[in-house]
Scaffold this active site. Structure first.
Site, PDB file in Angstrom:
ATOM      1  N   GLU A  46      -6.420  33.233  25.942  1.00  0.00           N
ATOM      2  CA  GLU A  46      -5.198  32.987  25.166  1.00  0.00           C
ATOM      3  C   GLU A  46      -4.100  34.022  25.443  1.00  0.00           C
ATOM      4  OE1 GLU A  46      -7.634  30.744  21.571  1.00  0.00           O
ATOM      5  OE2 GLU A  46      -6.757  32.715  21.167  1.00  0.00           O
ATOM      6  N   GLU A  61     -12.128  23.115  24.668  1.00  0.00           N
ATOM      7  CA  GLU A  61     -12.529  23.320  23.267  1.00  0.00           C
ATOM      8  C   GLU A  61     -12.053  22.153  22.405  1.00  0.00           C
ATOM      9  OE1 GLU A  61     -11.309  27.153  21.804  1.00  0.00           O
ATOM     10  OE2 GLU A  61     -11.831  28.199  23.666  1.00  0.00           O
TER      11      GLU A  61
END
Length: 542
Positions: A314, A419
């Site tokens: 991220e 995810e």
């Protein structure tokens, strides 16, 4: 470029007829300019009625056009944008018949060159709407080649199915020949799919080590997995210099037992709030030493045992390591991981690139720029890089999702949905099906993993089973899709030339051949079907 689909429902999308069909908001002045080559485009400038703080706070607008939207229709949007100075985040808005301002896409637009924005939205009612572009930066917005193309739901789904069949299946000619090389006519061939070629999986938790029912449920369905937390730094070195990989090692051993491939998640996480308490007060040299120890420890331990690494998780939303080590922290970390593990693909894993077109941090144009920064760093040209898209959805914007995948596909890198989940609600199953089908149907998506790890006290946002490992509705959907994506003919008979034509999903197969010349003993042959498969010769040796 010319407008895609000749502009779709947009009138005068190239501005060759001036501003016909377009309007301008109060406090803005619009005109049409031409490039030296004669290309025309719209330019909108702010007029002087606003000044000081008011001018700085007011968003910049492009021209806008009134449009008519249809019920239950997907719209694919594209446009070329430029700004008058620097770089600015520009969003595309479509106002629905209900008056909702839908963010249909965004791009990091620049001065001096054109950037393509691709996006889209879905209209669930018919009526008048509006399309325009907007930026919070005090810039003039230049627009050209605007297109908004409608697709009925059936048209959209038909395209996705065609794409899925082309990307995930192949027609294979199987030829059976006897010991003498002659074709074996009228032989019975049983086709058994042993392992699907498209990687589809779920997140694993340490509870699987103690629950045989969990183990049976999980391993009977999935071919790839990610450990939810067990390989992260805070799970393996919660206390400084006290490393503990026992749980991750045991989970990896279990996965290897079932030939389930594991994604390494993750080497580092760029979120400040995810750093251990002992990491935060470290000075620069201490932090570098701790990071070097972590990187070498986890990557060396699992090199050759994981197929991917999420390297700096991220790092479009967060910048903890950049704030400590400088702007080249991420490219340097990728380089070091690649020097230790030469086989795993190194992923840039990020959220909201597909999910939220209004989030300015991870838009496809910024994702591509960050990936090019990593790849362009000295010594990184040979790294095996991958695009990781977390895909945490609330209400999915399916046209935007497809457009973002199209844009990211230009990197020509392996691309995974890493995810996938959908928040709880009455449409959770419906929305998850839309997302999974869209991912499976896009030829540039190489695999998908759901973020639906089981916990006795409840899952993150999406559970597939209850605590007895009986499927919930979401789990039933997953089973339906797995079965559908494996669908194939299970038996066939060869013709006079000893051949059969089979339309098969990619994967690993056993073919069992029976023929009177073989007596009661059948002949079993392994076959792998992939994108390049066309013909498979079976030579029967009696």
């Amino acid at each position: 470029m010319k407008p895609l689909y000749n502009g779709g429902i947009i009138q005068n999308g190239e501005f060759n007829s001036g501003l016909m069909g377009w309007s301008t908001r109060r406090d803005f002045k619009a005109g049409v300019s031409s490039s030296p080559s004669g290309n025309k485009f719209a330019v909108v400038q702010r007029v002087a009625s606003l000044s000081g703080a008011d001018a700085a706070a007011a968003p910049s607008h492009s021209v806008y056009q009134k449009i008519r939207l249809q019920t239950d229709t997907h719209y694919s949007l594209s446009a070329w944008l430029q700004v008058s100075a620097g770089t600015a985040h520009v969003k595309a808005f479509v106002v629905s018949p209900s008056g909702e301002r839908v963010v249909a896409g965004s791009v990091s637009a620049q001065s001096g060159c054109w950037s393509m924005l691709k996006g889209g939205m879905t209209s669930y009612s018919s009526g008048h709407g509006e399309i325009f572009f907007e930026s919070d930066a005090p810039v003039d917005i230049l627009v050209d080649s605007v297109s908004l193309q409608p697709f009925t739901f059936d048209e959209w789904d038909a395209h996705r199915l065609r794409s899925a069949d082309k990307a995930r299946r192949s027609t294979v000619r199987v030829v059976a020949r006897g010991n003498d090389g002659a074709p074996m006519a009228n032989a019975t061939v049983i086709i058994e799919l042993l392992r699907a070629g498209f990687p589809f999986g779920n997140t694993l938790t340490k509870e699987i080590l103690d629950l045989p029912a969990y183990e049976k449920w999980f391993t009977s369905r999935f071919t790839v997995a990610t450990f939810e937390n067990e390989m992260k730094w805070y799970s393996t070195e919660w206390t400084q210099n006290n490393e503990d990989y026992r749980v991750a090692d045991a989970m990896l051993k279990l996965a290897q037992k079932y030939n389930i491939k594991i994604r390494g998640h993750n080497v580092f996480w760029n979120d400040q709030n995810s750093q251990m308490r002992w990491v935060r007060p470290l000075n620069l040299n201490q932090l570098k030493a701790a990071m070097q120890k972590r990187l070498k420890s986890v990557v060396t331990r699992y090199a050759g045992k994981v197929i991917h690494w999420d390297v700096v998780n991220e790092n479009l939303h967060f910048n903890y390591f950049e704030s400590k080590l400088g702007p080249n922290a991420s490219p340097q970390i990728y380089q070091q991981v690649g020097q230790i593990d030469h086989n795993a693909i190194l992923f840039m894993n990020e959220f909201n690139t597909l999910e939220q077109p209004g989030d300015p941090n991870p838009v496809p144009s910024k994702y591509i720029a960050k990936m090019k920064l990593i790849r362009g760093y000295p010594g990184n040209g040979g790294l095996k890089l991958g695009v990781g898209l977390e895909s945490h959805f609330s209400t999915p914007n399916i046209p935007y999702m497809r457009s973002a995948l199209d844009t990211l596909a230009q990197l020509n890198l392996p691309m995974w949905l890493t995810e996938v989940d959908v928040v709880k609600g009455p449409n959770q199953v419906k929305y998850l099906e839309q997302v999974l089908r869209e991912g499976y149907g896009h030829s540039s998506v190489n695999g998908m993993i759901m973020w639906a790890a089981w916990h006795a006290k409840g899952c993150y946002v999406m559970c597939l089973t209850d605590n007895n490992f009986k499927n919930l509705p979401v789990g039933n959907l997953v089973d339906k899709l797995i079965a559908e994506w494996k669908t194939h003919k299970t038996a066939a008979m060869t013709d006079a030339d000893g051949s059969i034509m089979l339309d098969l999903p990619h994967g690993e197969y056993n073919l069992t051949v029976s023929h009177p010349s073989l007596g009661t003993k059948a002949s079993i042959h392994a076959m792998t079907v992939g994108a390049s498969s066309s013909e498979h010769q079976i030579n029967i040796k009696g």
